[in-house]
Design a protein around this motif. Structure first.
Motif, short mmCIF file in Angstrom:
data_model
loop_
_atom_site.label_atom_id
_atom_site.label_comp_id
_atom_site.label_asym_id
_atom_site.label_seq_id
_atom_site.Cartn_x
_atom_site.Cartn_y
_atom_site.Cartn_z
N GLY A 191 32.09 29.25 -0.74
CA GLY A 191 30.70 28.91 -0.43
C GLY A 191 30.62 27.42 -0.22
N THR A 192 31.49 26.91 0.65
CA THR A 192 31.72 25.47 0.78
C THR A 192 31.10 24.85 2.03
N GLY A 193 30.17 25.57 2.64
CA GLY A 193 29.42 24.97 3.73
C GLY A 193 30.16 24.84 5.04
N PHE A 194 29.76 23.82 5.82
CA PHE A 194 30.21 23.72 7.20
C PHE A 194 30.67 22.30 7.54
N GLN A 195 31.41 22.19 8.63
CA GLN A 195 31.84 20.89 9.12
C GLN A 195 30.70 20.29 9.94
N ALA A 196 29.64 19.94 9.23
CA ALA A 196 28.38 19.58 9.88
C ALA A 196 28.44 18.26 10.64
N THR A 197 29.33 17.36 10.27
CA THR A 197 29.37 16.05 10.93
C THR A 197 30.31 16.04 12.14
N ASP A 198 31.02 17.15 12.38
CA ASP A 198 31.94 17.22 13.52
C ASP A 198 31.21 17.86 14.70
N PHE A 199 30.28 17.11 15.27
CA PHE A 199 29.47 17.63 16.36
C PHE A 199 30.32 18.00 17.57
N LEU A 200 30.01 19.15 18.15
CA LEU A 200 30.61 19.65 19.40
C LEU A 200 32.09 20.00 19.28
N SER A 201 32.68 19.87 18.09
CA SER A 201 34.07 20.31 17.93
C SER A 201 34.09 21.84 17.95
N PRO A 202 35.21 22.43 18.39
CA PRO A 202 36.46 21.80 18.82
C PRO A 202 36.53 21.53 20.32
N MET A 203 35.42 21.50 21.01
CA MET A 203 35.43 21.23 22.44
C MET A 203 35.92 19.81 22.72
N THR A 204 36.60 19.65 23.84
CA THR A 204 37.02 18.33 24.30
C THR A 204 36.04 17.88 25.37
#
Length: 495
Positions: free
Chosen positions: A335-348
């Motif tokens: 229950g450890t949440g999300f990679q909220a600060t990695d906007f638009l990842s994993p798109m290049t």
């Protein structure tokens, strides 16, 4: 050169559907939504864990143009929100403009003609004039780096990727994390698990949730007098909007909520030692404030234990905490949440002159109004950097952004315009002021949270009133943009 698709939207959650519906209302069918899943809904499609529900009231967590929906209760459960989004897609006839089971791998801006070339997971490539991202901030699960997890013999999964094939009845279940998802599924899992061990790195502030079913009489009144639901929406908006004062300029406003938290905890948890474990050691509001009526009660069950220590390692049949104590486990749930600060990842994403968005955001994501980024013409973000809220409905913010992007698309329709790009000075000025505001908020008062990057920069939250954000996005300040002129052979992309 004319694009394959004049307007390409990535994601079919609230943002993507709202954008598509507004385009369709304007008589435009020259758009396509690319969606990685097999249905609309975004996070409400993905998060199917037991007890999943919204913590914003239903009448506020809905589109302004589709507000008279017969919600079953004050705070809608996950399945009902998903039904609502499916209903909107059908009613406004945008479902036939969605390409499902398709991810965007990369997108690069072509300087020569002002188009974005977008490569899809099925190998197809599309060109578009306006690229709109509506991927949200909570779409990529964050997994803790647990030493020895590969040796674990049982099932382990994230709450956002719930494995419904795993029977938890009678099992020793270890839950890692105490975020917004965990406080919803822990009470449900505890009902059937043989034993549930909750590993809490940091205690959360949990308030009672004023939830209830709507009475049939209320549904009748709201159907006959739709204005009553509109008025309820306005009342909820006003009530929630004032809460931002406690996060920002008037932190003493949190005193009442702190008292409510203490009363809620004391009422449901009698054991003083457990109560101390569940009491946060940081200012209220520094991390997301949660709501639940049964979380604390569940933690007092005989088959539930709370571990207030970190995890040292994982063994074949359990977890070892920082004190060296081994806790048996058949199943581990994150229950450890999300990679909220990695906007638009994993798109290049590659912009003008071959500039990488990852490089532009090396020190933390930022955008002008959370929507546009210098060096990336014709790229527009919904729910972008620093547009998340801790006090009100994100749908209000999304609709402000959608209106702004519609104006940008109108500008791109002019025959003399090839592209538009926010100038560096307005973007820097906007973000410098925004970060200065954040430094005076409770979010910057001595705690780590998913609002911040590893370096401590808050890239997620809007530090003010939502009506102020709407004022700022009401009209494009043309002086803040460079408009790249179209070449003689180019023209309007409107279909």
């Amino acid at each position: 050169m004319q694009p394959d698709i004049p307007v390409l939207i990535i994601g079919a959650g609230f943002g993507g559907l709202g954008m598509a519906i507004r385009l369709k209302e304007r008589g435009r069918n020259d758009f396509l939504i690319v969606e990685k899943g097999d249905d609309v809904g975004g996070c409400w499609r993905d998060n199917t864990y037991p007890g999943a529900a919204c913590d914003v009231p239903s009448h506020l967590y809905s589109f302004s143009f589709e507000r008279h929906y017969p919600w079953s209760r004050r705070f809608a459960p996950q399945a009902e929100i998903l039904d609502y989004l499916q209903y909107c897609a059908r009613k406004y006839a945008v479902d036939d403009r969605i390409r499902f089971n398709t991810e965007v791998c990369e997108a690069h801006y072509r300087d020569e003609d002002g188009l974005w070339s977008v490569t899809l997971s099925d190998g197809d490539t599309l060109t578009t004039r306006a690229l709109i991202t509506a991927t949200g901030q909570l779409n990529r699960p964050a997994y803790p780096p647990l030493s020895g997890i590969d040796d674990f013999a049982g099932a382990h999964f994230h709450s956002a990727r719930w494995d419904h094939g795993v029977d938890l009845t009678g099992k020793n279940v270890a839950v890692v994390g105490t975020g917004a998802s965990a406080i919803q599924f822990v009470p449900e899992v505890a009902k059937s698990a043989g034993h549930l061990t909750l590993f809490q790195r940091s205690a959360a502030y949990v308030l009672p949730k004023p939830d209830r079913l709507y009475h049939p009489t209320e549904h009748w009144v709201m159907s006959k007098l739709p204005v009553t639901q509109t008025l309820d929406r306005l009342k909820l908006y006003t009530t929630f909007e004032t809460r931002v004062l406690g996060f920002t300029v008037f932190k003493k406003a949190m005193v009442g909520y702190e008292w409510l938290f203490q009363r809620h905890l004391k009422k449901q948890v009698q054991d003083p030692e457990l109560r101390r474990t569940l009491t946060p050691d940081y200012p209220m509001g520094c991390k997301r404030i949660l709501m639940s009526n049964n979380y604390y009660d569940a933690l007092t069950r005989d088959n539930v234990s709370v571990v207030g220590h970190g995890i040292e390692s994982v063994t074949r049949n359990g977890l070892v905490d920082d004190t060296g104590t081994h806790h048996p486990a058949d199943v581990i749930i994150y229950g450890t949440g999300f990679q909220a600060t990695d906007f638009l990842s994993p798109m290049t994403i590659t912009g003008r002159d071959g500039k990488s968005l990852n490089d532009a955001w090396r020190d933390g994501a930022e955008a002008y109004l959370g929507i546009t980024v210098h060096g990336f013409p014709n790229l527009f973000m919904l729910y972008g950097p620093n547009t998340n809220l801790g006090h009100n409905s994100i749908i209000y913010m999304l609709e402000s952004q959608i209106d702004y992007v519609l104006q940008c698309i109108d500008a791109l329709d002019r025959p003399d315009v090839q592209a538009m790009e926010v100038r560096p000075e307005p973007q820097s000025r906007f973000n410098d002021r925004l970060q200065a505001q954040i430094r005076n908020t409770v979010w910057d008062q001595g705690c780590d949270s998913w609002y911040k990057t590893a370096s401590g920069k808050n890239t997620n939250n809007w530090p003010g009133f939502t009506f102020d954000y709407r004022r700022r996005t009401r009209a494009i300040a043309t002086d803040d943009y460079d408009f790249i002129p179209a070449k003689p052979s180019q023209g309007s992309s409107h279909a």
